[in-house]
Design a protein around this motif. Structure first.
Motif, mmCIF file in Angstrom:
data_model
loop_
_atom_site.group_PDB
_atom_site.id
_atom_site.type_symbol
_atom_site.label_atom_id
_atom_site.label_comp_id
_atom_site.label_asym_id
_atom_site.label_seq_id
_atom_site.Cartn_x
_atom_site.Cartn_y
_atom_site.Cartn_z
ATOM 1 N N TRP A 39 4.409 10.013 -5.225
ATOM 2 C CA TRP A 39 5.546 9.676 -4.372
ATOM 3 C C TRP A 39 5.535 10.739 -3.288
ATOM 4 N N GLU A 40 4.869 10.481 -2.195
ATOM 5 C CA GLU A 40 4.626 11.549 -1.227
ATOM 6 C C GLU A 40 5.921 12.074 -0.624
ATOM 7 N N GLU A 41 5.884 13.356 -0.277
ATOM 8 C CA GLU A 41 7.072 14.028 0.234
ATOM 9 C C GLU A 41 7.658 13.315 1.454
ATOM 10 N N GLY A 42 6.798 12.849 2.355
ATOM 11 C CA GLY A 42 7.302 12.152 3.539
ATOM 12 C C GLY A 42 8.065 10.894 3.188
ATOM 13 N N PHE A 43 7.594 10.167 2.193
ATOM 14 C CA PHE A 43 8.282 8.961 1.733
ATOM 15 C C PHE A 43 9.649 9.321 1.147
ATOM 16 N N ILE A 227 8.236 -5.747 -4.887
ATOM 17 C CA ILE A 227 7.405 -5.512 -3.707
ATOM 18 C C ILE A 227 5.949 -5.517 -4.163
ATOM 19 N N HIS A 228 5.114 -6.343 -3.521
ATOM 20 C CA HIS A 228 3.743 -6.488 -4.005
ATOM 21 C C HIS A 228 2.786 -6.726 -2.840
ATOM 22 N N GLY A 229 1.643 -6.053 -2.883
ATOM 23 C CA GLY A 229 0.618 -6.226 -1.865
ATOM 24 C C GLY A 229 -0.231 -7.455 -2.131
ATOM 25 N N SER A 230 -0.618 -8.128 -1.073
ATOM 26 C CA SER A 230 -1.421 -9.348 -1.231
ATOM 27 C C SER A 230 -2.867 -9.040 -1.603
ATOM 28 N N ALA A 231 -3.295 -7.758 -1.477
ATOM 29 C CA ALA A 231 -4.672 -7.381 -1.795
ATOM 30 C C ALA A 231 -4.727 -6.430 -2.991
ATOM 31 N N ALA A 265 1.019 3.223 5.475
ATOM 32 C CA ALA A 265 1.236 2.188 6.485
ATOM 33 C C ALA A 265 2.444 1.320 6.161
ATOM 34 N N ASP A 266 2.812 1.262 4.879
ATOM 35 C CA ASP A 266 3.929 0.421 4.450
ATOM 36 C C ASP A 266 5.229 1.190 4.249
ATOM 37 N N TRP A 267 5.212 2.500 4.479
ATOM 38 C CA TRP A 267 6.439 3.265 4.275
ATOM 39 C C TRP A 267 7.627 2.704 5.040
ATOM 40 N N VAL A 271 10.691 1.561 2.766
ATOM 41 C CA VAL A 271 11.918 2.354 2.860
ATOM 42 C C VAL A 271 13.077 1.496 3.354
ATOM 43 N N THR A 272 12.835 0.695 4.387
ATOM 44 C CA THR A 272 13.887 -0.179 4.898
ATOM 45 C C THR A 272 14.375 -1.130 3.813
#
Length: 310
Positions: A39-43, A227-231, A265-267, A271-272
């Motif tokens: 869980w990166e600090e920026g996130f 939340i799920h990625g298509s790839a 790229a998805d942060w 987050v929103t």
């Protein structure tokens, strides 16, 4: 922001928080075999800037939390579920919005089933139903399955372990977007250098689950966002769809071309979505503070496929 060691029920866990403790609490639960650094600090800071009190923590045998001899963990998947409640206790939080990724999403589902009063809402990222349904779900990709046995045997060769994990992180990303190897290498090196024992994290690969699930996912009452990625190469998109179908009222947010995990790229999108989801639920800030209670033992989780950040 500061790391804080806590001990509850004799279990020592390393935790870290971001933001104002008076804000709505969000507990981040990482996947098996991975420390809280994923869980990166920026996130975490983005969530905190949105008015959330964010808590992340190291699972047992990762980071600076209690460490067991490799191959002899002495605990079950059920204990990792219970650790999430322990972290809330240690931080003086009666109930939180719980965000889990991969196996952490399974732990979050089971926490909502065993301790529904501790979970204000759920956000489940890159995960699969913790309680099997009546439909067969697709397996991981062949490339992912072939990669797993290739882990270095000599865990003392730090550079070799780092390069293997960089390759693994690249595979998890799904292959449809550019992959920042340098950033991944920096994070992985920091993670491994910080760990008490880098070999101990593999204890998560063979944990007993601790018993049957307590109830079907249809029993979950917490508002849920999937939340799920298509790839996603670990849990193909159908896993996220099935999860949203099984939990009453759950919503599905699909991330086009995203792989497994929380990619930078998805942060903004994630987050929103998390801020909107945790803000839309009814939360009495005073009601998020601790109350005395007795917690029963939690049952275990269904194990996801082996591998880092699962």
């Amino acid at each position: 922001m500061a790391e804080r060691m806590v001990e509850i029920d004799g279990v020592e866990l390393c935790t870290e928080s971001f933001g104002d403790p008076a804000d709505r609490p969000v507990l981040l639960v990482m996947g098996a075999g991975a420390s809280m650094l994923w869980w990166e600090e920026g996130f975490c800071r983005l969530l905190a800037e949105g008015g959330r009190f964010v808590v992340r923590y190291d699972h047992r045998d990762t980071g600076r939390s209690v460490c067991h001899p490799p191959g002899r963990p002495g605990y079950t998947g059920a204990d990792l579920v219970e650790d999430a409640a322990r972290v809330l206790d240690a931080r003086g939080i009666a109930a939180a919005h719980v965000v889990g990724v991969s196996a952490g999403g399974a732990f979050a589902q089971l926490l909502a089933l065993t301790h529904p009063d501790r979970v204000r809402s759920l956000v489940l990222i890159s995960t699969s139903p913790a309680v099997p349904g009546d439909r067969e779900l697709p397996p991981p990709t062949e490339e992912f399955t072939r990669f797993l046995p290739a882990a270095p045997c000599d865990r003392s060769d730090l550079d070799a372990v780092i390069e293997h994990q960089v390759a693994y992180a690249c595979l998890l990303a799904g292959g449809r977007r550019p992959f920042d190897r340098a950033a991944a290498r920096r994070l992985i090196r920091r993670d491994l250098e910080r760990a008490r024992d880098i070999a101990a994290a593999r204890n998560h690969d063979s944990l007993p689950d601790g018993g049957p699930a307590p109830a079907p996912l249809s029993s979950i009452t917490a508002p849920t966002l999937v939340i799920h990625g298509s790839a996603d190469p670990v849990f193909p998109l159908r896993h996220g769809e099935a999860l949203a179908e099984q939990i009453p009222g759950a919503r599905l947010l699909t991330l086009p071309d995203a792989g497994h995990g929380v990619e930078r790229a998805d942060w903004p999108t994630i987050v929103t979505a998390v801020l909107a989801h945790t803000g839309a639920t009814r939360t009495d800030r005073a009601g998020d503070r601790p109350q005395a209670e007795t917690r029963p033992s939690a049952p275990g989780s269904r194990r996801p496929p082996a591998g880092r950040r699962r």
